[in-house]
Scaffold this motif. Sequence first.
Motif, PDB file in Angstrom:
ATOM      1  N   GLU A  92      56.057  38.578  35.393  1.00 20.86           N
ATOM      2  CA  GLU A  92      54.608  38.595  35.550  1.00 20.86           C
ATOM      3  C   GLU A  92      54.176  39.826  36.331  1.00 20.86           C
ATOM      4  OE1 GLU A  92      51.081  35.683  37.199  1.00 20.86           O
ATOM      5  OE2 GLU A  92      53.078  34.898  36.861  1.00 20.86           O
ATOM      6  N   LYS A  93      53.086  40.436  35.889  1.00 18.04           N
ATOM      7  CA  LYS A  93      52.516  41.607  36.552  1.00 18.04           C
ATOM      8  C   LYS A  93      51.295  41.139  37.337  1.00 18.04           C
ATOM      9  CE  LYS A  93      51.993  46.381  35.191  1.00 18.04           C
ATOM     10  NZ  LYS A  93      51.868  47.286  34.058  1.00 18.04           N
ATOM     11  N   VAL A  94      51.313  41.374  38.659  1.00 17.01           N
ATOM     12  CA  VAL A  94      50.241  40.902  39.533  1.00 17.01           C
ATOM     13  C   VAL A  94      49.648  42.087  40.283  1.00 17.01           C
ATOM     14  CG1 VAL A  94      49.682  39.420  41.503  1.00 17.01           C
ATOM     15  CG2 VAL A  94      51.394  38.680  39.835  1.00 17.01           C
ATOM     16  N   MET A  95      48.319  42.236  40.192  1.00 20.28           N
ATOM     17  CA  MET A  95      47.620  43.280  40.932  1.00 20.28           C
ATOM     18  C   MET A  95      47.170  42.717  42.274  1.00 20.28           C
ATOM     19  SD  MET A  95      47.442  46.123  39.231  1.00 20.28           S
ATOM     20  CE  MET A  95      46.200  46.977  40.186  1.00 20.28           C
ATOM     21  N   PHE A  96      47.363  43.515  43.349  1.00 20.60           N
ATOM     22  CA  PHE A  96      46.856  43.129  44.665  1.00 20.60           C
ATOM     23  C   PHE A  96      45.442  43.651  44.842  1.00 20.60           C
ATOM     24  CE2 PHE A  96      51.438  43.611  46.340  1.00 20.60           C
ATOM     25  CZ  PHE A  96      51.792  42.408  45.791  1.00 20.60           C
ATOM     26  N   THR A  97      45.247  44.880  44.477  1.00 19.39           N
ATOM     27  CA  THR A  97      43.938  45.520  44.600  1.00 19.39           C
ATOM     28  C   THR A  97      43.694  46.278  43.309  1.00 19.39           C
ATOM     29  OG1 THR A  97      44.975  47.474  45.563  1.00 19.39           O
ATOM     30  CG2 THR A  97      44.082  45.857  47.100  1.00 19.39           C
ATOM     31  N   THR A  98      42.449  46.443  42.984  1.00 17.60           N
ATOM     32  CA  THR A  98      42.124  47.236  41.816  1.00 17.60           C
ATOM     33  C   THR A  98      40.690  47.719  41.941  1.00 17.60           C
ATOM     34  OG1 THR A  98      42.149  47.333  39.400  1.00 17.60           O
ATOM     35  CG2 THR A  98      41.412  45.271  40.384  1.00 17.60           C
ATOM     36  N   LEU A  99      40.424  48.795  41.320  1.00 15.74           N
ATOM     37  CA  LEU A  99      39.096  49.390  41.341  1.00 15.74           C
ATOM     38  C   LEU A  99      38.309  48.848  40.152  1.00 15.74           C
ATOM     39  CD1 LEU A  99      37.532  51.586  42.897  1.00 15.74           C
ATOM     40  CD2 LEU A  99      38.453  53.245  41.297  1.00 15.74           C
ATOM     41  N   SER A 100      37.095  48.429  40.396  1.00 22.91           N
ATOM     42  CA  SER A 100      36.219  47.964  39.328  1.00 22.91           C
ATOM     43  C   SER A 100      35.133  49.018  39.146  1.00 22.91           C
ATOM     44  CB  SER A 100      35.612  46.616  39.702  1.00 22.91           C
ATOM     45  OG  SER A 100      34.843  46.118  38.652  1.00 22.91           O
ATOM     46  N   VAL A 101      35.105  49.641  37.980  1.00 25.90           N
ATOM     47  CA  VAL A 101      34.215  50.762  37.728  1.00 25.90           C
ATOM     48  C   VAL A 101      33.190  50.370  36.667  1.00 25.90           C
ATOM     49  CG1 VAL A 101      34.130  53.148  36.904  1.00 25.90           C
ATOM     50  CG2 VAL A 101      36.076  52.376  38.263  1.00 25.90           C
ATOM     51  N   PRO A 102      31.907  50.571  36.948  1.00 27.22           N
ATOM     52  CA  PRO A 102      30.909  50.256  35.917  1.00 27.22           C
ATOM     53  C   PRO A 102      31.012  51.229  34.745  1.00 27.22           C
ATOM     54  CG  PRO A 102      29.854  51.267  37.821  1.00 27.22           C
ATOM     55  CD  PRO A 102      31.305  51.093  38.157  1.00 27.22           C
ATOM     56  N   VAL A 103      30.821  50.696  33.555  1.00 26.23           N
ATOM     57  CA  VAL A 103      30.851  51.499  32.335  1.00 26.23           C
ATOM     58  C   VAL A 103      29.616  51.126  31.526  1.00 26.23           C
ATOM     59  CG1 VAL A 103      32.115  51.991  30.225  1.00 26.23           C
ATOM     60  CG2 VAL A 103      33.372  51.500  32.317  1.00 26.23           C
ATOM     61  N   MET A 104      28.843  52.119  31.167  1.00 21.82           N
ATOM     62  CA  MET A 104      27.637  51.848  30.385  1.00 21.82           C
ATOM     63  C   MET A 104      27.952  51.986  28.902  1.00 21.82           C
ATOM     64  SD  MET A 104      23.959  53.585  30.737  1.00 21.82           S
ATOM     65  CE  MET A 104      22.872  53.611  29.354  1.00 21.82           C
TER      66      MET A 104
END
Length: 168
Positions: A92-104
Amino acid sequence: MESEIRGWFTGRLPSGWFEGPPEIELDREEIAVFGTLPEPQGEGGEAERAALADGLIRRFREETRERRIEIAREAERKFQQKVSWGVVCGGEKVMFTTLSVPVMTRLRQSERQVLDTLVAAGVARSRSDALAWCVRLVGKNTDPWLAELRDALQHVDRVRSAGPDVNS
């Protein structure tokens, strides 16, 4: 640039954190660093192995938090991109932190109706969540094709960088 980043993280991360070198995933905004943790060794069945993997992941996350933040700050100054962290354990691949970037994006009515159906059905909270859900679904179901496309783009980048310098 990717090989420079991979080399920097491989040299910078403490030995013993991961089995093998880290996996690096890049885009325009983010450097995602993944490491493989040891496979959970349990005498029980699948449920026990899953619980062991969850425990290993949580322990690693807590024990390395301060150091990961320090390394991420160094990398962000050096490479001018945000750094996120994750691990692979027990398949299993688990992310601890990630960036959420708005996309129009612009969508036609039939495309908006797909998103609205997902919202109405409770699959997503909003059109934005529904669109992210669709992108994850496509990514999951087209992984081999996307991997081949990424490889081809890397080849194009190598050929382009070996070409003549148009600025001189």
